[in-house]
Design a protein around this motif. Structure first.
Motif, PDB file in Angstrom:
ATOM      1  N   THR A  24       0.920  -1.093   0.106  1.00  0.00           N
ATOM      2  CA  THR A  24       0.025  -0.045  -0.023  1.00  0.00           C
ATOM      3  C   THR A  24       1.004   1.448   0.117  1.00  0.00           C
ATOM      4  O   THR A  24       0.578   2.300  -0.663  1.00  0.00           O
ATOM      5  N   GLN A  27       2.806   1.217  -3.665  1.00  0.00           N
ATOM      6  CA  GLN A  27       1.870   1.605  -4.506  1.00  0.00           C
ATOM      7  C   GLN A  27       0.752   2.377  -4.021  1.00  0.00           C
ATOM      8  O   GLN A  27       0.717   2.988  -3.275  1.00  0.00           O
ATOM      9  N   SER A  28      -0.579   2.330  -4.664  1.00  0.00           N
ATOM     10  CA  SER A  28      -1.544   2.945  -3.950  1.00  0.00           C
ATOM     11  C   SER A  28      -2.594   2.004  -3.336  1.00  0.00           C
ATOM     12  O   SER A  28      -2.481   0.777  -3.488  1.00  0.00           O
ATOM     13  N   LYS A  31      -5.227   0.177  -5.097  1.00  0.00           N
ATOM     14  CA  LYS A  31      -4.791  -1.048  -5.637  1.00  0.00           C
ATOM     15  C   LYS A  31      -5.037  -2.160  -5.043  1.00  0.00           C
ATOM     16  O   LYS A  31      -5.423  -3.335  -5.306  1.00  0.00           O
ATOM     17  N   SER A  33      -6.496  -2.253  -1.503  1.00  0.00           N
ATOM     18  CA  SER A  33      -7.723  -2.121  -0.552  1.00  0.00           C
ATOM     19  C   SER A  33      -8.637  -3.280  -0.516  1.00  0.00           C
ATOM     20  O   SER A  33      -8.851  -3.926   0.712  1.00  0.00           O
TER      21      SER A  33
END
Length: 67
Positions: A24, A27-28, A31, A33
């Motif tokens: 997390t 990256q984001s 993506k 969650s």
């Protein structure tokens, strides 16, 4: 055997949660969650194992008292 599996589920929950935090951050959140449900399921499995261990021990104790 049940206690080994309980420890397995607790360790998997911790390892997966740490990996998800890392992914997390790198990256984001959007993506990754959805994957946060996996440690929750691992915790649920560990709690179910604990419940079953207590239930089996209770049954064994009641059988031993009857004899």
């Amino acid at each position: 055997m049940n206690k080994i599996f309980e420890k397995f589920w607790w360790s998997m929950a911790v390892i997966i949660f740490i990996a998800l935090i890392y992914f997390t951050i790198t990256q984001s959140f959007a993506k990754w969650s959805f994957y946060f449900i996996i440690p929750v399921l691992c915790i649920a499995m560990a709690m179910m194992r604990r419940f079953m261990i207590k239930r089996l021990e209770g049954n064994q104790n009641s059988k031993n008292k009857k004899k």
